[in-house]
Structures are given as structure tokens and as C-alpha cells.
Write a protein that holds these residues in place. Structure first.
Motif, PDB file in Angstrom:
ATOM      1  N   HIS A 292       0.808  -1.229   0.000  1.00 39.95           N
ATOM      2  CA  HIS A 292       0.000   0.000   0.000  1.00 39.95           C
ATOM      3  C   HIS A 292       0.836   1.272   0.000  1.00 39.95           C
ATOM      4  O   HIS A 292       0.390   2.313  -0.479  1.00 39.95           O
ATOM      5  CB  HIS A 292      -0.934   0.002   1.210  1.00 39.95           C
ATOM      6  CG  HIS A 292      -1.990  -1.063   1.161  1.00 39.95           C
ATOM      7  ND1 HIS A 292      -1.836  -2.297   1.761  1.00 39.95           N
ATOM      8  CD2 HIS A 292      -3.197  -1.100   0.536  1.00 39.95           C
ATOM      9  CE1 HIS A 292      -2.912  -3.035   1.540  1.00 39.95           C
ATOM     10  NE2 HIS A 292      -3.750  -2.334   0.802  1.00 39.95           N
ATOM     11  N   GLN A 293       2.072   1.206   0.556  1.00 42.47           N
ATOM     12  CA  GLN A 293       2.884   2.409   0.687  1.00 42.47           C
ATOM     13  C   GLN A 293       4.057   2.463  -0.288  1.00 42.47           C
ATOM     14  O   GLN A 293       4.718   3.496  -0.388  1.00 42.47           O
ATOM     15  CB  GLN A 293       3.426   2.520   2.123  1.00 42.47           C
ATOM     16  CG  GLN A 293       2.361   2.516   3.200  1.00 42.47           C
ATOM     17  CD  GLN A 293       1.455   3.742   3.127  1.00 42.47           C
ATOM     18  OE1 GLN A 293       1.907   4.822   2.751  1.00 42.47           O
ATOM     19  NE2 GLN A 293       0.189   3.575   3.486  1.00 42.47           N
ATOM     20  N   GLY A 294       4.310   1.364  -0.990  1.00 46.68           N
ATOM     21  CA  GLY A 294       5.454   1.332  -1.878  1.00 46.68           C
ATOM     22  C   GLY A 294       6.723   0.930  -1.151  1.00 46.68           C
ATOM     23  O   GLY A 294       6.741   0.789   0.081  1.00 46.68           O
ATOM     24  N   MET A 295       7.820   0.767  -1.898  1.00 40.86           N
ATOM     25  CA  MET A 295       9.070   0.244  -1.355  1.00 40.86           C
ATOM     26  C   MET A 295      10.004   1.334  -0.844  1.00 40.86           C
ATOM     27  O   MET A 295      11.090   1.030  -0.346  1.00 40.86           O
ATOM     28  CB  MET A 295       9.802  -0.577  -2.425  1.00 40.86           C
ATOM     29  CG  MET A 295       9.041  -1.767  -2.978  1.00 40.86           C
ATOM     30  SD  MET A 295       8.631  -3.004  -1.718  1.00 40.86           S
ATOM     31  CE  MET A 295      10.232  -3.426  -1.062  1.00 40.86           C
ATOM     32  N   GLN A 296       9.594   2.611  -0.930  1.00 41.81           N
ATOM     33  CA  GLN A 296      10.511   3.689  -0.589  1.00 41.81           C
ATOM     34  C   GLN A 296      10.962   3.663   0.872  1.00 41.81           C
ATOM     35  O   GLN A 296      12.042   4.157   1.214  1.00 41.81           O
ATOM     36  CB  GLN A 296       9.876   5.052  -0.891  1.00 41.81           C
ATOM     37  CG  GLN A 296       9.573   5.307  -2.357  1.00 41.81           C
ATOM     38  CD  GLN A 296       8.227   4.710  -2.790  1.00 41.81           C
ATOM     39  OE1 GLN A 296       7.530   4.090  -1.978  1.00 41.81           O
ATOM     40  NE2 GLN A 296       7.881   4.899  -4.049  1.00 41.81           N
ATOM     41  N   SER A 297      10.122   3.109   1.758  1.00 40.05           N
ATOM     42  CA  SER A 297      10.441   3.122   3.189  1.00 40.05           C
ATOM     43  C   SER A 297      11.312   1.932   3.607  1.00 40.05           C
ATOM     44  O   SER A 297      11.578   1.760   4.806  1.00 40.05           O
ATOM     45  CB  SER A 297       9.151   3.115   4.011  1.00 40.05           C
ATOM     46  OG  SER A 297       8.353   1.984   3.694  1.00 40.05           O
ATOM     47  N   PHE A 298      11.779   1.139   2.660  1.00 42.54           N
ATOM     48  CA  PHE A 298      12.600  -0.033   2.992  1.00 42.54           C
ATOM     49  C   PHE A 298      13.809   0.328   3.859  1.00 42.54           C
ATOM     50  O   PHE A 298      14.074  -0.351   4.867  1.00 42.54           O
ATOM     51  CB  PHE A 298      13.047  -0.733   1.700  1.00 42.54           C
ATOM     52  CG  PHE A 298      13.898  -1.948   1.925  1.00 42.54           C
ATOM     53  CD1 PHE A 298      13.322  -3.203   2.069  1.00 42.54           C
ATOM     54  CD2 PHE A 298      15.286  -1.850   1.997  1.00 42.54           C
ATOM     55  CE1 PHE A 298      14.106  -4.327   2.276  1.00 42.54           C
ATOM     56  CE2 PHE A 298      16.076  -2.964   2.208  1.00 42.54           C
ATOM     57  CZ  PHE A 298      15.488  -4.200   2.342  1.00 42.54           C
ATOM     58  N   PRO A 299      14.581   1.380   3.533  1.00 47.69           N
ATOM     59  CA  PRO A 299      15.737   1.711   4.388  1.00 47.69           C
ATOM     60  C   PRO A 299      15.353   2.045   5.827  1.00 47.69           C
ATOM     61  O   PRO A 299      16.085   1.708   6.767  1.00 47.69           O
ATOM     62  CB  PRO A 299      16.358   2.919   3.683  1.00 47.69           C
ATOM     63  CG  PRO A 299      15.936   2.796   2.263  1.00 47.69           C
ATOM     64  CD  PRO A 299      14.541   2.244   2.332  1.00 47.69           C
ATOM     65  N   VAL A 300      14.206   2.709   6.016  1.00 50.82           N
ATOM     66  CA  VAL A 300      13.764   3.043   7.375  1.00 50.82           C
ATOM     67  C   VAL A 300      13.441   1.777   8.156  1.00 50.82           C
ATOM     68  O   VAL A 300      13.769   1.651   9.347  1.00 50.82           O
ATOM     69  CB  VAL A 300      12.542   3.984   7.325  1.00 50.82           C
ATOM     70  CG1 VAL A 300      12.027   4.278   8.729  1.00 50.82           C
ATOM     71  CG2 VAL A 300      12.903   5.281   6.613  1.00 50.82           C
ATOM     72  N   TRP A 301      12.808   0.822   7.481  1.00 52.84           N
ATOM     73  CA  TRP A 301      12.540  -0.474   8.104  1.00 52.84           C
ATOM     74  C   TRP A 301      13.848  -1.125   8.548  1.00 52.84           C
ATOM     75  O   TRP A 301      13.920  -1.722   9.633  1.00 52.84           O
ATOM     76  CB  TRP A 301      11.801  -1.394   7.131  1.00 52.84           C
ATOM     77  CG  TRP A 301      10.319  -1.212   7.111  1.00 52.84           C
ATOM     78  CD1 TRP A 301       9.623  -0.181   6.544  1.00 52.84           C
ATOM     79  CD2 TRP A 301       9.347  -2.088   7.679  1.00 52.84           C
ATOM     80  NE1 TRP A 301       8.265  -0.362   6.721  1.00 52.84           N
ATOM     81  CE2 TRP A 301       8.066  -1.524   7.412  1.00 52.84           C
ATOM     82  CE3 TRP A 301       9.401  -3.284   8.368  1.00 52.84           C
ATOM     83  CZ2 TRP A 301       6.881  -2.130   7.812  1.00 52.84           C
ATOM     84  CZ3 TRP A 301       8.222  -3.896   8.775  1.00 52.84           C
ATOM     85  CH2 TRP A 301       6.991  -3.313   8.508  1.00 52.84           C
TER      86      TRP A 301
END
Length: 397
Positions: free
Chosen positions: A170-179
Motif C-alpha cells: 500500500h505504501q510502496g518500497m521507498q520506506s525499505f531503508p527506514v525499516w
């Protein structure tokens, strides 16, 4: 209740409390792995990289497992300071993960991943060695206690693989580094809960006979079995999410299929004390390899069927959970005491390092040439080789 009975209950309670920090470490470590490994290829794809480059970057993790675990294992065996080394590796991993937030090129990503993986690849062998030491304090490896701790790692993996799948859908992969940063922060919290105890180091025998153990025929066939078994598994570890994505499965369903495999391993870890005594360790290794042949066949030729994929993922209880516990028990037998860290490191290097590099690089080349399904066709063959090696291990015992 009599005095001896009360003392026995207190000893059991104390033994359980000793395992709580290891359960927390296992949960947080595999919570990090649960989102990082399945979704790293999808993040790299979202950055616009080709499958060949994705294979190269994911191979960095396996490459660090070739030599780094043995170096850390040697250091932990010779100093006895496994907990201090675990804390250092966790802190370094968190620091280097901040580099993922910087929008660099392929070279920058490779460097950041290399520095991260040099430290995270060392953590599991050292923590497994420390845990094996705790659950073997009576002289024999206690598979029941080990399973009850290790299942928390599976639960941690299950939560993040499912939640991250829905989030990225739903949010896309952009937040992968934050995860990545947040999960490693949680790992640092848990590793500081471990009791800071130092294992005894016997300086009267500075050169523990690792090579004499490796010269044993049964040990050689064991590591050959592990090598080909895990090589068959690399298609799942590296390319499974990409494979499902190309077949049209949603990221939520990808998370569900990963979660099914982890649920199966949780059930096994919780109940393995009941099932393991029914066969010898050698027989279990052969059963696991045979299950791998069937699993890869289903994944290769019936991947359009959700039911077939679900069945293949349920077999993770055998192809991973059983195989891992049996391997840990074999290692505890052949690499006891101050050989324990190096035994686990050899398992990580021979079982996951070299196969990981070969599988990621070879799988990327195969996928470019003949499609992702070709990776699983080849895995059927390597699983058959693992069966032959497991049979020879059985004969040598």
C-alpha cells in the motif's frame, strides 16, 4: 512438596529464565531478516536495477558468509567473549545501515550492504553457539529447549514478513531503508539483554583440532549434504519474491506465502522434541533432502497453482526447520566445547556462504537467459545430489 522437589522446580525456572534473552535475540534478529531478505530484491527492483545486478547485490550477503563467520567464530572461541562480540556486531550493523538512507549508486549500495553483512552474518553463528552451550549443559544437545527458543525467531520473521508485505503493497518500497534501521535498532536492544557471561577458555590446549574433525568421513559427507541442500534453497531465499511477483501474485500474497512457511517451522520447532527421537539424525537429513526435491518440483512446475505453492511452503518445516535443528545437533556432537564457535561458523560458511554466492550469481544468470523458473528446475537436481550425500552420511555413521 519435599525439599528436593522444590529445588528441582527452582532449577527448572532458572534454566527457563536463562533462555529468555536468547528468545528475544532470536525474535529480533529474524524479525530483521523477515522483512530484509524477502523484500530487498523487490526494493532493488523498485530502484530500477536489472535481475543480474539484483543477483550480484544479494550475493554480497552470501559472500560475507564465506569467511567472516569463521573469523568471528575463531575470535569468540579464543576469547570466550561471545556476548561482547555480538553487541559490537549489532551496533556496527545499525551504524552502517544508515547508509541505505543515502541515495547512492550501485557501488554505494554494494559497499553499505557489504559492511552491514560482515557484521550481521557473524551474529547468528555466535548466538547459536552460545545457545547450544546453554542447552547442552547436561552433556547432550536438548532439542526441545533449543526448539522452544528458536521458534521465537520464527515468530519474529512471521510478523515482519506479513506486516512488511502489506505495508509495501500500500505504501510502496521507498520506506525499505527506514525499516532496516528500525529493525536493527530493536536487535541492538535485545542483544544488550543477554547476560554478559564469558565462556571458559582453556589455554593449555591453544590449538583445538578442527582439522582432525574435518578429516572424518562422516563430517565431510555432512557438510556436503548441507552444501547441496542449502544450494537448492537459494532459489527461495533470493528469488522467490521476484518469482511470485513476475507470476502476478500481489505483495500481500507474497507475504502470506512466506508467512505460511514460517508458521510451518514454528509448529515444528515447538513439537520437535516429540518427533526427532523417532529417527536417527542421519535419517532425518535424508528425509529433509527428499522433501527438498519435492518442494522444488512443486515450485518449478506448478507455481501457477496457489494450492501447490502452499503445499511447497508448508514443507519448509522439513526443508529448513528440521534440517537446521538436525544440523545443529550434529555440529554439537562433532564440535563440542571450544570448537563450538568454529563449528557453527563452518556451517554458516560452507552451508550458506558458498552456496549463497553460487546460487545468487548463477541464479541471476539463469534467470536472464531462461527465466526465473529455471532456477527451481536446477534446484531439483541439486536437491537430488543432497539426497545422495545424505545417504552417504548415513552409511558413514
Amino acid at each position: 512438596m519435599s525439599g528436593p522437589g522444590i529445588r528441582a522446580q527452582r532449577q527448572q525456572a532458572l534454566a527457563r529464565r536463562k533462555l529468555f534473552p536468547f528468545a528475544a535475540l532470536s525474535a529480533s534478529y529474524f524479525a530483521h531478516i523477515g522483512f530484509f531478505n524477502p523484500y530487498l530484491p523487490l526494493w532493488l527492483k523498485d530502484l530500477g536495477l536489472s535481475i543480474t545486478l539484483i543477483g550480484l547485490l544479494t550475493a554480497v550477503q552470501a559472500a560475507t558468509r564465506v569467511l567472516a563467520p569463521y573469523g568471528w567464530g575463531w575470535l569468540s572461541d579464543h576469547t570466550g567473549e561471545r556476548v561482547k562480540l555480538l553487541r559490537f556486531c549489532a551496533g556496527a550493523s545499525l551504524f552502517f545501515s544508515l547508509g541505505l538512507l543515502y541515495p547512492g549508486g550501485v557501488g554505494w549500495l554494494a559497499l553499505v550492504l557489504l559492511l552491514m553483512f560482515v557484521h550481521t552474518s557473524a551474529m547468528m553463528p555466535m548466538s547459536e553457539a552460545a545457545l547450544a552451550h546453554v542447552v547442552s549443559n547436561t552433556g547432550a544437545f536438548d532439542a526441545k529447549r533449543y526448539g522452544r527458543v528458536r521458534l521465537w525467531g520464527s515468530l519474529g520473521f512471521l510478523v515482519t514478513v506479513f506486516v512488511a508485505g502489506a505495508w509495501f503493497e500500500h505504501q510502496g518500497m521507498q520506506s525499505f531503508p527506514v525499516w532496516a534501521v528500525c529493525s536493527l535498532l530493536a536487535l541492538n536492544v535485545s542483544v544488550w539483554w543477554l547476560p554478559d557471561q564469558r565462556e571458559a577458555v582453556h589455554h593449555d590446549s591453544p590449538h583445538a583440532p578442527v582439522w582432525s574433525v574435518l578429516r572424518q568421513r562422516s563430517v565431510q559427507w555432512f557438510f556436503a549434504t548441507v552444501f547441496f541442500h542449502v544450494l537448492s534453497h537459494i532459489g527461495i531465499y533470493v528469488f522467490f519474491s521476484l518469482y511470485l511477483d513476475t507470476l502476478g501474485y500481489s505483495k500481500t500474497m507474497i507475504g502470506v506465502l512466506w508467512a505460511v512457511s514460517v508458521l510451518a517451522e514454528i509448529v515444528w520447532f515447538f513439537t520437535q522434541g516429540r518427533w526427532l527421537p523417532k529417527f536417527s539424525l542421519a535419517n532425518w537429513l535424508f528425509i529433509c533432502a527428499a522433501a527438498m526435491v519435492l518442494r522444488m518440483a512443486l515450485t518449478s512446475w506448478l507455481a501457477d497453482s496457489l494450492l501447490a505453492l502452499l503445499l511447497a511452503q508448508v514443507m519448509h518445516a522439513l526443508t529448513f526447520a528440521t534440517q537446521h535443528t538436525v544440523s545443529t545437533a550434529v555440529l554439537s556432537h562433532h564440535f563440542p566445547g571450544r570448537l563450538r564457535g568454529r563449528g557453527q561458523a563452518l556451517y554458516a560458511s560452507i552451508g550458506y556462504g558458498v552456496p549463497g554466492v553460487l546460487g545468487a550469481l548463477g541464479g541471476g544468470a539463469l534467470s536472464d537467459a531462461w527465466g526465473l523458473s529455471s532456477v527451481y528446475v536446477l534446484s531439483v537436481g541439486t536437491a537430488c545430489v543432497a539426497c545422495l550425500c545424505a545417504w552417504q552420511f548415513k552409511r558413514s555413521n
